[in-house]
Design a protein around this motif. Structure first.
Motif, mmCIF file in Angstrom:
data_model
loop_
_atom_site.group_PDB
_atom_site.id
_atom_site.type_symbol
_atom_site.label_atom_id
_atom_site.label_comp_id
_atom_site.label_asym_id
_atom_site.label_seq_id
_atom_site.Cartn_x
_atom_site.Cartn_y
_atom_site.Cartn_z
ATOM 1 N N GLY A 193 0.809 -1.224 0.000
ATOM 2 C CA GLY A 193 0.000 0.000 0.000
ATOM 3 C C GLY A 193 0.841 1.273 0.000
ATOM 4 N N ALA A 194 2.146 1.162 -0.322
ATOM 5 C CA ALA A 194 3.024 2.348 -0.221
ATOM 6 C C ALA A 194 2.504 3.514 -1.068
ATOM 7 C CB ALA A 194 4.450 1.983 -0.632
ATOM 8 N N GLY A 195 2.084 3.225 -2.296
ATOM 9 C CA GLY A 195 1.597 4.295 -3.179
ATOM 10 C C GLY A 195 0.363 4.957 -2.596
ATOM 11 N N LEU A 196 -0.522 4.153 -2.051
ATOM 12 C CA LEU A 196 -1.751 4.687 -1.465
ATOM 13 C C LEU A 196 -1.438 5.515 -0.216
ATOM 14 C CD1 LEU A 196 -4.825 4.727 -1.542
ATOM 15 C CD2 LEU A 196 -4.831 2.630 -0.188
ATOM 16 N N ALA A 197 -0.542 4.997 0.629
ATOM 17 C CA ALA A 197 -0.195 5.716 1.869
ATOM 18 C C ALA A 197 0.462 7.053 1.542
ATOM 19 C CB ALA A 197 0.740 4.859 2.717
ATOM 20 N N ARG A 198 1.367 7.032 0.547
ATOM 21 C CA ARG A 198 2.023 8.294 0.151
ATOM 22 C C ARG A 198 0.976 9.294 -0.350
ATOM 23 N NH1 ARG A 198 6.909 5.207 -1.949
ATOM 24 N NH2 ARG A 198 8.608 6.083 -0.722
ATOM 25 N N LEU A 199 0.052 8.786 -1.175
ATOM 26 C CA LEU A 199 -1.003 9.667 -1.705
ATOM 27 C C LEU A 199 -1.811 10.272 -0.553
ATOM 28 C CD1 LEU A 199 -2.789 10.595 -4.175
ATOM 29 C CD2 LEU A 199 -4.154 8.561 -3.749
ATOM 30 N N GLU A 200 -2.180 9.446 0.408
ATOM 31 C CA GLU A 200 -2.975 9.950 1.542
ATOM 32 C C GLU A 200 -2.210 11.036 2.290
ATOM 33 O OE1 GLU A 200 -5.267 7.095 3.946
ATOM 34 O OE2 GLU A 200 -4.744 5.574 2.475
ATOM 35 N N GLY A 201 -0.939 10.796 2.536
ATOM 36 C CA GLY A 201 -0.129 11.777 3.258
ATOM 37 C C GLY A 201 -0.023 13.077 2.465
ATOM 38 N N GLN A 202 0.241 12.953 1.155
ATOM 39 C CA GLN A 202 0.428 14.162 0.336
ATOM 40 C C GLN A 202 -0.842 15.009 0.305
ATOM 41 O OE1 GLN A 202 1.748 12.512 -3.409
ATOM 42 N NE2 GLN A 202 3.533 11.575 -2.456
#
Ligand code: HEM
Length: 419
Positions: free
Chosen positions: A353-362
Motif C-alpha cells: 500500500g506504499a503508493g496509497l499511503a504516500r497519496l494519503e499523506g500528500q
C-alpha cells in the motif's frame, strides 16, 4: 551499556516513547551486531536493505513459530496474521501477493485521489465546525485512512468505527515483546475482525460488488488459489495494515510539521513539494519502526556473519537515521538529495500500500496546511506505548478559522515563489 542492556532499554516504556537514543547506542556497536545467541540487531541502512532483499532471509514460518510460541495456533491473533502474505514465504507469498496486487495498480491508486481529497475536506470541515480544540488522532488521522481502505475493500461506512479498538489491540502481536494480557486483547480483536470478514465474505459471495473483497473471494472460489484461512488472514491484514500505519504517518507527520513552522509554510505555499515532504516525514519518524526475519542459511552482511537459523531484528527507524546514508540524520530536511527511507520495508514484502499511503499523506498535509493555516498544538500529545507501530494516542490541536481556498487547494490570489 552493552547490546543486550541497550535492547532492554529500547523495549522498556521510556525506550518505546523515544527509541532514538537507544538506536544511537546500538549503532555505536556497528551496523549489524549480535546480541546473545541467535539474535542479530541491524541499525545500518545498507545492511537492512540488503537483508530484506536476500532470499535466504525469510519471514517466520510455522516451524519458527512453533519454537518461539508453541501454542501459536491457539492464538487467533498470531494464526490470522500467520496466514496472510505478511508472514508467508515464497511460493505461497508470491501467489497471495499477485492476487491482492491487482487491486493496487498505479492507475487504481491515482483514481483514489479524489476520494482521499473529498474525505480529507469533509473531516477538515467537521473539525472547523466543532470550533474548539479537537483530537487530531480521533478526528482526522484515524477516520481518513479507515475510510480509504474501507472504500477499497467495500466495507460499509457505518461499520468503520468498529475497527479502531480491534485493530489497535490486534497489532500488539507485531511488538517484539507482548504481555499475556496484551495477547488476550489481541486475540479478542482478531476474533472480532475474523468474524466481521467472515460475514462480509458471505455477503459478497451472495452478491458480488466492484471491490477488493469480492476480487479475493473470487480468487478463493475459482480453483482454490486462496484457502479460506488465507482469504480471511489477508483481508484482516489489508484492513489493519491499511490504516494503523497511515494513521501514524498522519499523526507523527503533523506533529513534525507543527514543530517546523518555516518548513510547513513552504509546503503550504508549494503543494507540489508534497512528495518530498512525505518521504522525509516517513524517514524522520517512521510509523513502522522495526520488522523481524530469520536466516535460513548463514548470510554474510558487511563484516558480520549471521549464522543460519538466527533471528534478525531490523530496526527500520534506526536505518532511516543512519548518518552514512543521511547526513545530519536528526534534522528534518525535505530537501535531501537521497530519500527512499526503509519505512515501507524492501524486497518481496515491500509495502503493497506504499503508493496509497504516500497519496494519503500528500493530499492530507497539503489540504490541512492550506485550509487550516492557524492549526496549532493545544496541549501535550500522548504517545502510544508501542515500539513497532509508532504513533500518538492523542494529539490535541486547535484548528482556528477555515481559510478560503480555491478548488485545488491553492489559496485565492497566492503567488508561488521558490523555497
Ligand atoms: C504510512 C503507511 C504505511 C507504512 C509505514 C507501511 C509499512 C509497511 C512495511 C514496513 C511493510 C513490510 C513489513 C515487512 O517487511 O516485514 C508493509 C507491508 C505491507 N503493507 Fe504497508 N505500510 C503502510 C500503509 C499501508 C497501506 C495503506 C496498505 C494497504 C492498503 C498496506 C498494506 C500492506 C501489506 C498488504 C503488506 C504486506 C506485503 C507483503 O508481505 O508482501 N500498507 N507495510
Amino acid at each position: 551499556m552493552d547490546v543486550a542492556d541497550t535492547l532492554a532499554a529500547l523495549m522498556a516504556p521510556a525506550g518505546r516513547l523515544d527509541p532514538y537514543p537507544a538506536y544511537e547506542r546500538l549503532r555505536a556497536h556497528g551496523p549489524v551486531v549480535p546480541s546473545g545467541p541467535g539474535l542479530y540487531v541491524v541499525t545500518g541502512y545498507a545492511e537492512a536493505d540488503e537483508l530484506l532483499r536476500d532470499a535466504r532471509v525469510r519471514v517466520s514460518d510455522d516451524a519458527v513459530r512453533d519454537m518461539l510460541l508453541p501454542q501459536w495456533r491457539d492464538s487467533p491473533a498470531v494464526s490470522t496474521i500467520a496466514r496472510s502474505m505478511l508472514e508467508t514465504n515464497p511460493p505461497d507469498h508470491s501467489r497471495m501477493r499477485r492476487l491482492a496486487a491487482r487491486a493496487f495498480t498505479p492507475r487504481r491508486i491515482a483514481a483514489m485521489r479524489d476520494v482521499v481529497a473529498a474525505q480529507a475536506d469533509e473531516l477538515i470541515d467537521a473539525m472547523a465546525a466543532a470550533g474548539r480544540g479537537v483530537d487530531f488522532m480521533a478526528d482526522f488521522a484515524y477516520p481518513l485512512p479507515v475510510a480509504v481502505i474501507c472504500e477499497l475493500l467495500g466495507v460499509p461506512a457505518v461499520d468503520r468505527p468498529l475497527f479502531r479498538r480491534w485493530a489497535a489491540d490486534l497489532t500488539a502481536v507485531l511488538e517484539p515483546e507482548i504481555t499475556r494480557e496484551e495477547l488476550a486483547m489481541a486475540d479478542a480483536g482478531a476474533t472480532e475482525l475474523v468474524g466481521y470478514f467472515t460475514e462480509l465474505v458471505s455477503a459478497r459471495r451472495r452478491r458480488p460488488a466492484d471491490d477488493l473483497t469480492t476480487a479475493l473471494v473470487q480468487a478463493h472460489d475459482d480453483g482454490d488459489r486462496l484457502s479460506g484461512d488465507e482469504l480471511l488472514g489477508n483481508l484482516v491484514v489489508l484492513l489493519v495494515a491499511g490504516f494503523e500505519t497511515t494513521t501514524n504517518l498522519l499523526g507523527n507527520g503533523l506533529a513534525v510539521l507543527l514543530a517546523h513552522p518555516t518548513a510547513a509554510d513552504v509546503l503550504r505555499r508549494h503543494p507540489e513539494h508534497a512528495p518530498a515532504y512525505v518521504d522525509e516525514l516517513l524517514r524522520y519518524d517512521s510509523p513502522v519502526q522495526l520488522t523481524t526475519r530469520t536466516s535460513s542459511e548463514t548470510v554474510r552482511v558487511g563484516t558480520v556473519e549471521v549464522s543460519a537459523g538466527s533471528r534478525i531484528l531490523l530496526l527500520l527507524g534506526a536505518a532511516n537515521r543512519d548518518p552514512r546514508r543521511y547526513p545530519q540524520p536528526d534534522r528534518f530536511d525535505p530537501w535531501r538529495a537521497l530519500s527512499n527511507p526503509l519505512s515501507f520495508g524492501a524486497g518481496p514484502h515491500y509495502c503493497l500500500g506504499a503508493g496509497l499511503a504516500r497519496l494519503e499523506g500528500q493530499v492530507a498535509f497539503t489540504r490541512l496546511l492550506r485550509r487550516l493555516p492557524a492549526l496549532a498544538l493545544s496541549g501535550t500529545p500522548r504517545r502510544r506505548s508501542r515500539l513497532t507501530l509508532r504513533g500518538y494516542e492523542t494529539l490535541p490541536v486547535t484548528v482556528g478559522e477555515l481559510a478560503s481556498v480555491a478548488d485545488h487547494g491553492a489559496p485565492v490570489g497566492a503567488t508561488p515563489d521558490t523555497p
